[in-house]
Design a protein around this motif. Structure first.
Motif, PDB file in Angstrom:
ATOM      1  N   ILE A   1      31.773  29.105  20.957  1.00 49.38           N
ATOM      2  CA  ILE A   1      32.300  28.693  22.109  1.00 49.38           C
ATOM      3  C   ILE A   1      32.793  29.902  22.747  1.00 49.38           C
ATOM      4  O   ILE A   1      32.886  29.772  23.945  1.00 49.38           O
ATOM      5  CB  ILE A   1      33.364  27.700  21.930  1.00 49.38           C
ATOM      6  N   SER A   2      33.330  31.061  22.235  1.00 53.04           N
ATOM      7  CA  SER A   2      33.951  31.985  22.954  1.00 53.04           C
ATOM      8  C   SER A   2      33.112  32.746  23.935  1.00 53.04           C
ATOM      9  O   SER A   2      33.475  33.610  24.692  1.00 53.04           O
ATOM     10  CB  SER A   2      34.716  32.934  22.024  1.00 53.04           C
ATOM     11  N   LEU A   3      31.567  32.580  23.696  1.00 48.92           N
ATOM     12  CA  LEU A   3      30.764  33.010  24.616  1.00 48.92           C
ATOM     13  C   LEU A   3      30.805  32.398  25.872  1.00 48.92           C
ATOM     14  O   LEU A   3      29.887  33.138  26.883  1.00 48.92           O
ATOM     15  CB  LEU A   3      29.197  33.194  23.990  1.00 48.92           C
ATOM     16  N   TYR A   4      31.223  31.260  26.159  1.00 49.81           N
ATOM     17  CA  TYR A   4      31.161  30.673  27.449  1.00 49.81           C
ATOM     18  C   TYR A   4      32.522  30.799  28.163  1.00 49.81           C
ATOM     19  O   TYR A   4      33.535  30.671  27.585  1.00 49.81           O
ATOM     20  CB  TYR A   4      30.712  29.198  27.172  1.00 49.81           C
ATOM     21  N   GLN A   5      32.320  30.816  29.390  1.00 48.81           N
ATOM     22  CA  GLN A   5      33.113  30.759  30.514  1.00 48.81           C
ATOM     23  C   GLN A   5      34.122  29.508  30.215  1.00 48.81           C
ATOM     24  O   GLN A   5      33.380  28.364  30.211  1.00 48.81           O
ATOM     25  CB  GLN A   5      32.998  31.046  31.826  1.00 48.81           C
ATOM     26  N   GLU A   6      35.336  29.319  30.781  1.00 52.16           N
ATOM     27  CA  GLU A   6      36.157  27.860  30.806  1.00 52.16           C
ATOM     28  C   GLU A   6      35.326  26.952  31.609  1.00 52.16           C
ATOM     29  O   GLU A   6      35.255  25.784  31.348  1.00 52.16           O
ATOM     30  CB  GLU A   6      37.514  28.276  31.145  1.00 52.16           C
ATOM     31  N   ASP A   7      34.954  27.471  32.826  1.00 57.34           N
ATOM     32  CA  ASP A   7      34.288  26.787  33.951  1.00 57.34           C
ATOM     33  C   ASP A   7      32.742  26.546  33.761  1.00 57.34           C
ATOM     34  O   ASP A   7      32.103  26.476  34.915  1.00 57.34           O
ATOM     35  CB  ASP A   7      34.766  26.901  35.152  1.00 57.34           C
TER      36      ASP A   7
ATOM     37  N   TYR B   1      24.580  17.392  29.409  1.00 57.31           N
ATOM     38  CA  TYR B   1      25.437  17.942  30.651  1.00 57.31           C
ATOM     39  C   TYR B   1      26.670  18.096  30.075  1.00 57.31           C
ATOM     40  O   TYR B   1      27.683  16.983  30.149  1.00 57.31           O
ATOM     41  CB  TYR B   1      25.141  17.295  31.767  1.00 57.31           C
ATOM     42  N   PHE B   2      27.241  19.376  30.266  1.00 55.84           N
ATOM     43  CA  PHE B   2      28.663  19.587  29.990  1.00 55.84           C
ATOM     44  C   PHE B   2      29.037  20.180  31.190  1.00 55.84           C
ATOM     45  O   PHE B   2      28.615  21.388  31.486  1.00 55.84           O
ATOM     46  CB  PHE B   2      28.878  20.341  28.859  1.00 55.84           C
ATOM     47  N   LYS B   3      30.387  19.971  31.870  1.00 54.34           N
ATOM     48  CA  LYS B   3      30.540  20.755  33.004  1.00 54.34           C
ATOM     49  C   LYS B   3      31.816  21.718  32.730  1.00 54.34           C
ATOM     50  O   LYS B   3      32.250  22.277  33.813  1.00 54.34           O
ATOM     51  CB  LYS B   3      30.924  19.645  34.027  1.00 54.34           C
ATOM     52  N   SER B   4      31.946  22.036  31.462  1.00 56.63           N
ATOM     53  CA  SER B   4      33.115  23.040  31.172  1.00 56.63           C
ATOM     54  C   SER B   4      32.908  23.080  29.851  1.00 56.63           C
ATOM     55  O   SER B   4      32.451  22.484  28.890  1.00 56.63           O
ATOM     56  CB  SER B   4      34.510  22.461  31.659  1.00 56.63           C
ATOM     57  N   ARG B   5      33.615  24.206  29.321  1.00 60.56           N
ATOM     58  CA  ARG B   5      33.730  24.603  28.066  1.00 60.56           C
ATOM     59  C   ARG B   5      34.664  23.562  27.226  1.00 60.56           C
ATOM     60  O   ARG B   5      34.198  23.350  25.905  1.00 60.56           O
ATOM     61  CB  ARG B   5      34.265  25.935  27.830  1.00 60.56           C
ATOM     62  N   ALA B   6      35.411  22.620  27.642  1.00 64.40           N
ATOM     63  CA  ALA B   6      35.873  22.018  27.065  1.00 64.40           C
ATOM     64  C   ALA B   6      34.885  20.634  26.636  1.00 64.40           C
ATOM     65  O   ALA B   6      35.253  20.288  25.532  1.00 64.40           O
ATOM     66  CB  ALA B   6      36.939  21.069  28.085  1.00 64.40           C
ATOM     67  N   GLY B   7      33.968  20.512  27.319  1.00 66.07           N
ATOM     68  CA  GLY B   7      32.902  19.590  26.820  1.00 66.07           C
ATOM     69  C   GLY B   7      32.233  20.147  25.632  1.00 66.07           C
ATOM     70  O   GLY B   7      32.020  19.374  24.441  1.00 66.07           O
ATOM     71  N   LEU B   8      32.133  21.396  25.395  1.00 71.61           N
ATOM     72  CA  LEU B   8      31.221  21.880  24.545  1.00 71.61           C
ATOM     73  C   LEU B   8      32.348  21.843  23.237  1.00 71.61           C
ATOM     74  O   LEU B   8      31.859  21.765  22.162  1.00 71.61           O
ATOM     75  CB  LEU B   8      30.934  23.532  24.619  1.00 71.61           C
ATOM     76  N   GLU B   9      33.566  22.038  23.440  1.00 76.45           N
ATOM     77  CA  GLU B   9      34.815  22.215  22.457  1.00 76.45           C
ATOM     78  C   GLU B   9      34.692  20.837  21.910  1.00 76.45           C
ATOM     79  O   GLU B   9      35.074  20.601  20.577  1.00 76.45           O
ATOM     80  CB  GLU B   9      36.251  22.648  22.952  1.00 76.45           C
ATOM     81  N   ASP B  10      34.299  19.850  22.627  1.00 78.08           N
ATOM     82  CA  ASP B  10      34.690  18.358  21.964  1.00 78.08           C
ATOM     83  C   ASP B  10      33.489  18.075  21.198  1.00 78.08           C
ATOM     84  O   ASP B  10      33.351  17.465  20.225  1.00 78.08           O
ATOM     85  CB  ASP B  10      34.637  17.287  23.399  1.00 78.08           C
TER      86      ASP B  10
END
Length: 185
Positions: free
Chosen positions: A48-54, A80-89
């Motif tokens: 996850i740390s490799l991805y920007q927040e947006d 489709y994830f529109k932010s890193r928060a989606g990946l975190e979930d």
């Protein structure tokens, strides 16, 4: 005294440009290979740390045998994830054990190859086009599958290093005989 020496154009400027492009390509492919390693080793926080927040993480679906969907709002997507928060979930669901289909978690081996740097790359932003495969071994039923396709990654340089701003994954073999998740692409 002879005639003044005629200065020849320096061929090194082309070499510098080529060397700069090679260095950018090496940096970009190193980031993509690191992402593959983190997925294979199930190092979710590092991944996850490799991805920007947006960031955007998108895998369009095939509309027909030859045409991809191109509107993630009106058409179906594999992911489709529109932010890193989606990946975190998604990672929370993977780690929590709340999703029975992910228990036990399949083993994966990713390969990223044939990366090409898009024209217009700079020292703070680049786009890479690559081929990828992911070999997946499903422990539950002792079966295996290979997913493969193309990917386009927009990378940006931040104060913390290079990050993935946008990842578009095209799954070429989309008739999926088993589970597919973010760690399979």
């Amino acid at each position: 005294m002879g005639a003044p020496a005629v200065q020849q154009p320096c061929a090194c400027s082309g070499m510098t440009e080529a060397a700069d492009k090679a260095a950018l390509l090496a940096t970009g492919t190193e980031l993509l290979n690191r992402e593959a390693l983190y997925l294979d080793e199930q190092r979710w926080k590092d991944w996850i740390s490799l991805y920007q927040e947006d960031c955007i993480f998108w895998a369009p679906a095939w509309k027909t045998d030859t045409e991809l969907t191109n509107d993630h709002i009106r058409e179906i997507s594999i992911f489709y994830f529109k932010s890193r928060a989606g990946l975190e979930d998604r990672v929370w669901r993977i780690e929590s054990g709340e999703a029975p289909s992910l228990n036990p978690l399949p083993r994966t081996t990713h390969t990223i190859s044939n990366s090409v740097l898009e024209v217009g790359a700079s020292t703070d932003a680049m786009t890479l086009h690559s081929a990828w495969t992911c070999h997946v071994f499903f422990l539950r039923n002792r079966t295996q599958h290979v997913f493969f396709g193309r990917r386009t990654d927009d990378l940006i340089k931040t104060a913390d290093g290079w990050r993935i701003q946008r990842k578009k994954v095209v799954l070429m073999n989309d008739y999926v005989p088993a589970l597919i998740d973010v760690f399979c692409v």
